[in-house]
Design a protein around this motif. Sequence first.
Motif, mmCIF file in Angstrom:
data_model
loop_
_atom_site.group_PDB
_atom_site.id
_atom_site.type_symbol
_atom_site.label_atom_id
_atom_site.label_comp_id
_atom_site.label_asym_id
_atom_site.label_seq_id
_atom_site.Cartn_x
_atom_site.Cartn_y
_atom_site.Cartn_z
ATOM 1 N N PHE A 98 -22.445 -10.276 -2.062
ATOM 2 C CA PHE A 98 -21.516 -9.524 -2.895
ATOM 3 C C PHE A 98 -22.279 -8.837 -4.019
ATOM 4 C CE2 PHE A 98 -19.052 -9.414 -6.855
ATOM 5 C CZ PHE A 98 -17.947 -8.673 -6.461
ATOM 6 N N VAL A 99 -21.999 -7.545 -4.221
ATOM 7 C CA VAL A 99 -22.484 -6.860 -5.411
ATOM 8 C C VAL A 99 -21.275 -6.398 -6.205
ATOM 9 C CG1 VAL A 99 -24.657 -6.140 -4.364
ATOM 10 C CG2 VAL A 99 -22.704 -4.587 -4.328
ATOM 11 N N ALA A 100 -21.413 -6.455 -7.518
ATOM 12 C CA ALA A 100 -20.284 -6.179 -8.400
ATOM 13 C C ALA A 100 -20.069 -4.697 -8.642
ATOM 14 C CB ALA A 100 -20.489 -6.895 -9.732
ATOM 15 N N ASN A 101 -21.083 -3.866 -8.371
ATOM 16 C CA ASN A 101 -21.011 -2.444 -8.729
ATOM 17 C C ASN A 101 -21.466 -1.566 -7.573
ATOM 18 O OD1 ASN A 101 -23.658 -3.441 -8.949
ATOM 19 N ND2 ASN A 101 -24.242 -1.862 -10.415
ATOM 20 N N PRO A 102 -20.731 -1.545 -6.456
ATOM 21 C CA PRO A 102 -21.180 -0.739 -5.320
ATOM 22 C C PRO A 102 -21.097 0.765 -5.560
ATOM 23 C CG PRO A 102 -19.004 -1.645 -4.904
ATOM 24 C CD PRO A 102 -19.499 -2.285 -6.167
ATOM 25 N N GLY A 103 -20.497 1.207 -6.622
ATOM 26 C CA GLY A 103 -20.363 2.625 -6.945
ATOM 27 C C GLY A 103 -19.369 2.764 -8.088
ATOM 28 N N PRO A 104 -18.907 4.021 -8.290
ATOM 29 C CA PRO A 104 -19.160 5.266 -7.567
ATOM 30 C C PRO A 104 -20.543 5.835 -7.859
ATOM 31 C CG PRO A 104 -17.805 5.695 -9.483
ATOM 32 C CD PRO A 104 -17.970 4.206 -9.416
ATOM 33 N N PRO A 105 -20.949 6.895 -7.133
ATOM 34 C CA PRO A 105 -22.312 7.397 -7.277
ATOM 35 C C PRO A 105 -22.582 8.144 -8.570
ATOM 36 C CG PRO A 105 -21.086 8.745 -5.714
ATOM 37 C CD PRO A 105 -20.211 7.563 -6.038
ATOM 38 N N ALA A 106 -21.567 8.740 -9.162
ATOM 39 C CA ALA A 106 -21.810 9.602 -10.324
ATOM 40 C C ALA A 106 -20.579 9.608 -11.216
ATOM 41 C CB ALA A 106 -22.180 11.012 -9.867
ATOM 42 N N GLY A 107 -20.633 10.443 -12.260
ATOM 43 C CA GLY A 107 -19.551 10.506 -13.221
ATOM 44 C C GLY A 107 -19.630 9.358 -14.215
ATOM 45 N N PRO A 108 -18.730 9.311 -15.200
ATOM 46 C CA PRO A 108 -18.777 8.247 -16.219
ATOM 47 C C PRO A 108 -18.737 6.842 -15.613
ATOM 48 C CG PRO A 108 -17.291 9.998 -16.905
ATOM 49 C CD PRO A 108 -17.684 10.315 -15.489
ATOM 50 N N GLN A 109 -17.898 6.642 -14.604
ATOM 51 C CA GLN A 109 -17.829 5.319 -13.976
ATOM 52 C C GLN A 109 -19.124 4.998 -13.234
ATOM 53 O OE1 GLN A 109 -14.119 5.731 -11.695
ATOM 54 N NE2 GLN A 109 -13.203 4.201 -13.043
ATOM 55 N N GLY A 110 -19.694 5.996 -12.579
ATOM 56 C CA GLY A 110 -20.957 5.780 -11.890
ATOM 57 C C GLY A 110 -22.087 5.466 -12.853
ATOM 58 N N GLU A 111 -22.109 6.156 -13.991
ATOM 59 C CA GLU A 111 -23.144 5.892 -14.997
ATOM 60 C C GLU A 111 -23.024 4.475 -15.542
ATOM 61 O OE1 GLU A 111 -22.615 8.964 -17.837
ATOM 62 O OE2 GLU A 111 -23.280 10.574 -16.488
ATOM 63 N N GLN A 112 -21.786 4.046 -15.782
ATOM 64 C CA GLN A 112 -21.577 2.688 -16.283
ATOM 65 C C GLN A 112 -21.991 1.657 -15.231
ATOM 66 O OE1 GLN A 112 -17.510 1.804 -17.328
ATOM 67 N NE2 GLN A 112 -18.039 -0.102 -18.357
ATOM 68 N N ALA A 113 -21.622 1.915 -13.976
ATOM 69 C CA ALA A 113 -21.995 0.983 -12.909
ATOM 70 C C ALA A 113 -23.504 0.913 -12.753
ATOM 71 C CB ALA A 113 -21.343 1.415 -11.596
ATOM 72 N N TYR A 114 -24.174 2.062 -12.850
ATOM 73 C CA TYR A 114 -25.629 2.089 -12.664
ATOM 74 C C TYR A 114 -26.353 1.353 -13.779
ATOM 75 C CZ TYR A 114 -30.329 3.842 -11.866
ATOM 76 O OH TYR A 114 -31.692 3.907 -11.640
ATOM 77 N N GLU A 115 -25.858 1.432 -14.990
ATOM 78 C CA GLU A 115 -26.530 0.784 -16.119
ATOM 79 C C GLU A 115 -26.499 -0.731 -16.012
ATOM 80 O OE1 GLU A 115 -28.503 1.925 -18.521
ATOM 81 O OE2 GLU A 115 -28.370 3.759 -17.333
ATOM 82 N N GLY A 116 -25.600 -1.267 -15.202
ATOM 83 C CA GLY A 116 -25.625 -2.686 -14.906
ATOM 84 C C GLY A 116 -24.799 -3.536 -15.842
ATOM 85 N N SER A 117 -24.800 -4.833 -15.574
ATOM 86 C CA SER A 117 -23.996 -5.771 -16.324
ATOM 87 C C SER A 117 -24.547 -7.169 -16.094
ATOM 88 C CB SER A 117 -22.522 -5.679 -15.878
ATOM 89 O OG SER A 117 -21.692 -6.518 -16.648
ATOM 90 N N VAL A 118 -23.794 -8.146 -16.510
ATOM 91 C CA VAL A 118 -24.069 -9.555 -16.232
ATOM 92 C C VAL A 118 -22.893 -10.094 -15.444
ATOM 93 C CG1 VAL A 118 -24.409 -11.864 -17.234
ATOM 94 C CG2 VAL A 118 -25.474 -9.848 -18.295
ATOM 95 N N GLY A 119 -23.170 -10.920 -14.460
ATOM 96 C CA GLY A 119 -22.099 -11.522 -13.678
ATOM 97 C C GLY A 119 -22.353 -13.000 -13.452
ATOM 98 N N TRP A 120 -21.287 -13.763 -13.342
ATOM 99 C CA TRP A 120 -21.369 -15.216 -13.134
ATOM 100 C C TRP A 120 -20.666 -15.587 -11.836
ATOM 101 C CZ3 TRP A 120 -23.449 -18.778 -16.825
ATOM 102 C CH2 TRP A 120 -23.877 -18.190 -18.009
ATOM 103 N N PHE A 121 -21.330 -16.395 -11.039
ATOM 104 C CA PHE A 121 -20.775 -16.916 -9.800
ATOM 105 C C PHE A 121 -20.622 -18.434 -9.937
ATOM 106 C CE2 PHE A 121 -22.923 -13.022 -8.715
ATOM 107 C CZ PHE A 121 -22.208 -12.457 -7.677
ATOM 108 N N GLU A 122 -19.579 -18.963 -9.328
ATOM 109 C CA GLU A 122 -19.359 -20.410 -9.402
ATOM 110 C C GLU A 122 -18.689 -20.914 -8.130
ATOM 111 O OE1 GLU A 122 -16.698 -23.681 -11.921
ATOM 112 O OE2 GLU A 122 -16.523 -21.532 -12.325
ATOM 113 N N ARG A 123 -19.077 -22.114 -7.730
ATOM 114 C CA ARG A 123 -18.358 -22.846 -6.684
ATOM 115 C C ARG A 123 -18.742 -24.318 -6.777
ATOM 116 N NH1 ARG A 123 -18.765 -21.874 -0.916
ATOM 117 N NH2 ARG A 123 -18.050 -24.035 -0.856
ATOM 118 N N THR A 124 -18.012 -25.169 -6.079
ATOM 119 C CA THR A 124 -18.348 -26.579 -6.024
ATOM 120 C C THR A 124 -18.714 -26.964 -4.602
ATOM 121 O OG1 THR A 124 -16.019 -27.156 -5.767
ATOM 122 C CG2 THR A 124 -16.935 -27.232 -7.988
ATOM 123 N N VAL A 125 -19.556 -27.989 -4.492
ATOM 124 C CA VAL A 125 -19.943 -28.505 -3.179
ATOM 125 C C VAL A 125 -19.741 -30.008 -3.173
ATOM 126 C CG1 VAL A 125 -21.607 -26.673 -2.724
ATOM 127 C CG2 VAL A 125 -22.368 -28.752 -3.868
#
Length: 625
Positions: free
Chosen positions: A90-117
């Motif tokens: 899973f990737v959190a930012n598959p797009g869009p390729p351009a425009g303000p939303q694309g620029e924000q997605a490209y600049e990246g972020s932090v993400g947290w994943f969790e599960r129990t075993v």
Amino acid sequence: MPRATIAAGRTLRPGMRLPLLALAALLVLAAGTLLVLGAGGDAPKPTVAASGSQPTVLRDWIFRQDPDDMGAGAGWARSVPGGRPVEVPFVANPGPPAGPQGEQAYEGSVGWFERTVEIARTGTYALRFASAHHETTVWIDGERAGRHVGAYEPFEVRERLEPGTHRVVVRVDWRDPDARSDAGFRRGWFNWGGLNGRVTLRPIGDSELDRPTVRTQVDGDGARVTVTARVRNRAAPRELRVQGTLAGRALRFAPVTVQRGGEATVQASLDVPPDALWSPERPMLHELALGVGDEAALRRPVGLRELGWQDGELTLNDRPLILRGASLPPGIMDRGDALRPQDMDALIAQLGAIGANATRAQRPLPGALLERLDAAGILVWQEVAPWEPAGAWAARTPQARMAATETVERAVRELRLHPSVVTWSLSNELSARGHPDGQAAWIEQTARRVRELDPSRPVSADLWGRDLPEQALPMHDALDALGITDYVGWYEEIGAPPAEQERVARDRLQRMRALFPGKVIAVTEVGAESSDENPPDAPGGLAFHADLLERRLSTYAQVDGLDGALVWNLRDFLLRPDFRGGSIEDAYPTRVPTPGVNAKGLFTSEGEAKPAVEVVREGLARLMD
């Protein structure tokens, strides 16, 4: 140049940071059922067995984005509040390729994943990540267990766990791609972030088996196959006996005595008939199964074939081999590089649509995709060095060069069992003399190291078509195969008559063939942008694209000694929001670009065929005439 650090081993009890979950686990166990629970006790998921050595795939996770990077200070390492169910990869930012939303997605972020075993038996367990981008930290039951930097290579976290429920939390940080590029982690595609490879959990027994190799030597009556593997001992000094089969036939390994914490390499050979061999026309796969009692097991599908590269000719099982195909995109629309089975199947089908027997990858491919290429009989020109743009070189210090070599070594060890891998490439668009900050010497040294790890494949580099060598240097002598990029008619010889473009392209290849008579030579990039936003016959138009490729493949068919051609690219893909075609913008001022997209694909980013598909299919077939 990925790096990993793993915390020292310790026994984690469910109650150490999870008193409520431990109580819940007792209630579950009292009911006679073993479960793997999602965050907050979501719906039941597959049980993680504590016996045997086969991994359990951990697909279902809870994910929460953390754009303000508040999670670490808020205690999310112990438990991530909120979030949504996702399936890994899973990737959190598959797009869009351009425009303000694309620029924000490209600049990246932090993400947290969790599960129990849920663990059924006390023991050491390996949590394996096939890939994560970019900076990854792992906690188990609130205790930091490991850290990794980079992408497209597996890493493991090992912990000793007691029976009960354990919480796994993963933080991934893919912010500021420009800073990561300056640090040597460059990429010619979108800054996708997340767990972009599968995650597995497996118990570790008193012994381990890994680093298998299969080498095939063909003769007229069949082939001799030699299998090796590393066996490691985690118990008292003792004799270990590895058992194995290949294609249902017994492999007889001599027993080895191994000290506690030590290792040994075991080897066995057997003969197989000609019809057991793998080839693009008949991609026969067999199961390799190795084991040490009930302590360790290793199972892999393998193909038996022998590559040759003597006197400038590439051969497979003693028969001439001409590579024909197109490069794989690094990711796809709406998924990024977290490919699902249906995505990989679609790419294989598109390669089939152009009659491909080969492809090229600028990053180490995931095992699941390579398994599909193995089964389809499609060879891979596999780049394993850190990606660089044309003529560039980031490893300018001894430490950076050492890290680059380690990246190559890990990729070769990880991928060498796949019969589809035809060569290990050490550079993308290498300049004529290499970068002055040590690249030539690095290629010489690393080529020798790759041959030590895998003498069964040629070592290669992809040369920059705009800056091809005038003389053979020690750097070139160290290589067995050369890929050449060809953008005559797009980036070069712009506006020249078609006949002149073809003369320039043909003369370059003939000059390389004469300069390197003993090396395999193939075109590994050729193409142009295209979309329906431009007039069909204008630069950037669909007919312009098809015409250029039709002419060029016809030219290649007339070049003696050319070992293949790989079109760039199979499919349009996301690059970066400010991309408008690169250096071509000034040359074609009326051209309408596809913002943020490398549009040189034979298929659109949505998977629709362009007119060039049919002409490429016919042109690649002519290379065999």
